[in-house]
Write a protein that holds these residues in place. Structure first.
Motif, PDB file in Angstrom:
ATOM      1  N   GLY A  54      -9.032   3.996 -63.441  1.00 33.17           N
ATOM      2  CA  GLY A  54      -7.877   4.493 -64.171  1.00 33.17           C
ATOM      3  C   GLY A  54      -6.524   4.092 -63.637  1.00 33.17           C
ATOM      4  O   GLY A  54      -5.513   4.335 -64.274  1.00 33.17           O
ATOM      5  N   GLY A  55      -6.466   3.502 -62.493  1.00 30.70           N
ATOM      6  CA  GLY A  55      -5.165   3.185 -61.909  1.00 30.70           C
ATOM      7  C   GLY A  55      -5.091   1.727 -61.512  1.00 30.70           C
ATOM      8  O   GLY A  55      -5.836   0.893 -62.013  1.00 30.70           O
ATOM      9  N   PRO A  56      -4.206   1.444 -60.595  1.00 29.45           N
ATOM     10  CA  PRO A  56      -4.105   0.059 -60.118  1.00 29.45           C
ATOM     11  C   PRO A  56      -5.405  -0.335 -59.416  1.00 29.45           C
ATOM     12  O   PRO A  56      -6.151   0.533 -58.954  1.00 29.45           O
ATOM     13  CB  PRO A  56      -2.932   0.097 -59.143  1.00 29.45           C
ATOM     14  N   PRO A  57      -5.689  -1.611 -59.346  1.00 30.78           N
ATOM     15  CA  PRO A  57      -6.931  -2.064 -58.702  1.00 30.78           C
ATOM     16  C   PRO A  57      -7.038  -1.536 -57.266  1.00 30.78           C
ATOM     17  O   PRO A  57      -6.043  -1.436 -56.554  1.00 30.78           O
ATOM     18  CB  PRO A  57      -6.812  -3.587 -58.706  1.00 30.78           C
ATOM     19  N   ILE A  58      -8.249  -1.187 -56.888  1.00 29.33           N
ATOM     20  CA  ILE A  58      -8.512  -0.701 -55.532  1.00 29.33           C
ATOM     21  C   ILE A  58      -8.453  -1.891 -54.589  1.00 29.33           C
ATOM     22  O   ILE A  58      -9.017  -2.948 -54.864  1.00 29.33           O
ATOM     23  CB  ILE A  58      -9.900  -0.009 -55.465  1.00 29.33           C
ATOM     24  N   LYS A  59      -7.750  -1.689 -53.478  1.00 28.80           N
ATOM     25  CA  LYS A  59      -7.655  -2.762 -52.491  1.00 28.80           C
ATOM     26  C   LYS A  59      -8.061  -2.219 -51.149  1.00 28.80           C
ATOM     27  O   LYS A  59      -7.763  -1.076 -50.848  1.00 28.80           O
ATOM     28  CB  LYS A  59      -6.238  -3.312 -52.456  1.00 28.80           C
TER      29      LYS A  59
ATOM     30  N   VAL B 150     -13.825  -2.524 -51.346  1.00 30.88           N
ATOM     31  CA  VAL B 150     -13.888  -1.062 -51.343  1.00 30.88           C
ATOM     32  C   VAL B 150     -14.342  -0.558 -52.715  1.00 30.88           C
ATOM     33  O   VAL B 150     -14.934   0.517 -52.832  1.00 30.88           O
ATOM     34  CB  VAL B 150     -12.535  -0.448 -50.910  1.00 30.88           C
ATOM     35  N   MET B 151     -14.103  -1.351 -53.761  1.00 38.46           N
ATOM     36  CA  MET B 151     -14.574  -1.001 -55.096  1.00 38.46           C
ATOM     37  C   MET B 151     -16.103  -0.848 -55.102  1.00 38.46           C
ATOM     38  O   MET B 151     -16.645  -0.068 -55.881  1.00 38.46           O
ATOM     39  CB  MET B 151     -14.130  -2.059 -56.101  1.00 38.46           C
ATOM     40  N   GLU B 152     -16.782  -1.578 -54.224  1.00 37.57           N
ATOM     41  CA  GLU B 152     -18.248  -1.442 -54.126  1.00 37.57           C
ATOM     42  C   GLU B 152     -18.634  -0.024 -53.710  1.00 37.57           C
ATOM     43  O   GLU B 152     -19.614   0.529 -54.190  1.00 37.57           O
ATOM     44  CB  GLU B 152     -18.836  -2.463 -53.150  1.00 37.57           C
ATOM     45  N   GLN B 153     -17.858   0.562 -52.805  1.00 37.09           N
ATOM     46  CA  GLN B 153     -18.119   1.947 -52.411  1.00 37.09           C
ATOM     47  C   GLN B 153     -17.941   2.874 -53.600  1.00 37.09           C
ATOM     48  O   GLN B 153     -18.769   3.751 -53.843  1.00 37.09           O
ATOM     49  CB  GLN B 153     -17.171   2.383 -51.295  1.00 37.09           C
ATOM     50  N   ALA B 154     -16.870   2.689 -54.348  1.00 37.10           N
ATOM     51  CA  ALA B 154     -16.621   3.531 -55.517  1.00 37.10           C
ATOM     52  C   ALA B 154     -17.752   3.400 -56.520  1.00 37.10           C
ATOM     53  O   ALA B 154     -18.203   4.398 -57.102  1.00 37.10           O
ATOM     54  CB  ALA B 154     -15.282   3.154 -56.155  1.00 37.10           C
ATOM     55  N   GLN B 155     -18.255   2.188 -56.710  1.00 40.54           N
ATOM     56  CA  GLN B 155     -19.367   1.978 -57.647  1.00 40.54           C
ATOM     57  C   GLN B 155     -20.649   2.634 -57.131  1.00 40.54           C
ATOM     58  O   GLN B 155     -21.417   3.205 -57.911  1.00 40.54           O
ATOM     59  CB  GLN B 155     -19.560   0.492 -57.909  1.00 40.54           C
ATOM     60  N   LEU B 156     -20.879   2.572 -55.826  1.00 42.37           N
ATOM     61  CA  LEU B 156     -22.042   3.247 -55.239  1.00 42.37           C
ATOM     62  C   LEU B 156     -21.940   4.746 -55.441  1.00 42.37           C
ATOM     63  O   LEU B 156     -22.885   5.401 -55.890  1.00 42.37           O
ATOM     64  CB  LEU B 156     -22.150   2.926 -53.747  1.00 42.37           C
ATOM     65  N   TRP B 157     -20.792   5.320 -55.119  1.00 41.39           N
ATOM     66  CA  TRP B 157     -20.610   6.769 -55.253  1.00 41.39           C
ATOM     67  C   TRP B 157     -20.761   7.211 -56.701  1.00 41.39           C
ATOM     68  O   TRP B 157     -21.361   8.242 -56.988  1.00 41.39           O
ATOM     69  CB  TRP B 157     -19.254   7.194 -54.705  1.00 41.39           C
ATOM     70  N   LEU B 158     -20.232   6.427 -57.616  1.00 42.57           N
ATOM     71  CA  LEU B 158     -20.355   6.756 -59.036  1.00 42.57           C
ATOM     72  C   LEU B 158     -21.816   6.695 -59.473  1.00 42.57           C
ATOM     73  O   LEU B 158     -22.291   7.589 -60.181  1.00 42.57           O
ATOM     74  CB  LEU B 158     -19.487   5.818 -59.878  1.00 42.57           C
ATOM     75  N   ALA B 159     -22.536   5.666 -59.044  1.00 44.21           N
ATOM     76  CA  ALA B 159     -23.959   5.549 -59.395  1.00 44.21           C
ATOM     77  C   ALA B 159     -24.752   6.725 -58.826  1.00 44.21           C
ATOM     78  O   ALA B 159     -25.664   7.250 -59.490  1.00 44.21           O
ATOM     79  CB  ALA B 159     -24.520   4.221 -58.889  1.00 44.21           C
ATOM     80  N   GLN B 160     -24.428   7.161 -57.613  1.00 44.41           N
ATOM     81  CA  GLN B 160     -25.108   8.313 -57.020  1.00 44.41           C
ATOM     82  C   GLN B 160     -24.814   9.585 -57.799  1.00 44.41           C
ATOM     83  O   GLN B 160     -25.709  10.399 -58.035  1.00 44.41           O
ATOM     84  CB  GLN B 160     -24.715   8.460 -55.551  1.00 44.41           C
ATOM     85  N   LEU B 161     -23.567   9.762 -58.221  1.00 46.67           N
ATOM     86  CA  LEU B 161     -23.210  10.925 -59.030  1.00 46.67           C
ATOM     87  C   LEU B 161     -23.961  10.926 -60.359  1.00 46.67           C
ATOM     88  O   LEU B 161     -24.486  11.957 -60.789  1.00 46.67           O
ATOM     89  CB  LEU B 161     -21.702  10.951 -59.296  1.00 46.67           C
ATOM     90  N   VAL B 162     -24.021   9.776 -61.003  1.00 53.49           N
ATOM     91  CA  VAL B 162     -24.714   9.667 -62.292  1.00 53.49           C
ATOM     92  C   VAL B 162     -26.203   9.964 -62.114  1.00 53.49           C
ATOM     93  O   VAL B 162     -26.800  10.681 -62.932  1.00 53.49           O
ATOM     94  CB  VAL B 162     -24.470   8.280 -62.926  1.00 53.49           C
TER      95      VAL B 162
END
Length: 190
Positions: free
Chosen positions: A138-143, A147-159
């Motif tokens: 939703g915001g500016p690209p993660i830098k 680190v975006m890989e971590q966000a994708q992992l956490w999201l997949a775990q939540l789902v």
């Protein structure tokens, strides 16, 4: 400590009365050492602490041809604590050890209680998922980008957690598993 406490109280509740070695052997047969991080020392510490806290009563018992041993039985306060811990483990995301222990102790709750706690979990996970999606996309690209890989992992775990909780909720609503109100709680032979 709370996952260990929950499992110790639950095994004693189901057994009616058990000594430390029996509790340890039962939990080892469930492989709780791997999914709840239970170590023999923490188990005996949890037993002593539960007695001190008034959750268990200990009594000396003559061993089978051997030395005296201590047997444990649960108190009313211990039963209340067990219920509180299972409710918390089911409803509150974030602690996999508590969730694992709560699943093992699921039948100690009344069905409608377990359903209510899982609905709380689903609601909390939906909020976390939306927050993670907003943060990730939703915001500016993660830098830095990796680190975006971590966000994708956490999201997949939540789902995955959310999907699992919804399935268990549906099973319980359809009458799966013998629960406390279905008669006596599932018994174990310790």
């Amino acid at each position: 400590m709370s996952a260990t406490r929950m499992l110790v109280l639950g095994v004693v509740f189901w057994a009616g009365k058990a000594h430390g070695y029996q509790i340890r052997a039962e939990l080892q047969s469930w492989r709780a050492d791997s999914w709840a991080r239970i170590k023999p020392g923490s188990l005996y510490h949890a037993l002593r602490r539960a007695v001190t806290d008034g959750l268990l009563v200990d009594a000396p018992e003559q061993g089978d041809g051997g030395p005296e041993r201590t047997s444990y039985s649960i108190t009313g306060a211990g039963r209340e604590e067990l219920t509180r811990l299972v409710r918390s483990g089911l409803s509150t995301p974030g602690d996999p050890w508590m969730l694992n222990a709560a699943i093992a102790m699921l039948p100690t709750l009344r069905r409608e209680d377990a359903v209510a706690r899982l609905k709380e979990r689903v609601s909390a996970l939906e909020v976390q998922r939306r927050e993670m999606e907003d943060w990730s996309f939703g915001g500016p690209p993660i830098k830095p980008e990796h680190v975006m890989e971590q966000a994708q992992l956490w999201l997949a775990q939540l789902v995955a957690d959310l999907e699992w909780a919804r399935k268990l909720l549906a099973k319980l609503e359809d009458g799966a598993y013998e629960m406390t109100e279905d008669g006596s709680p599932p018994s174990i032979q310790v």
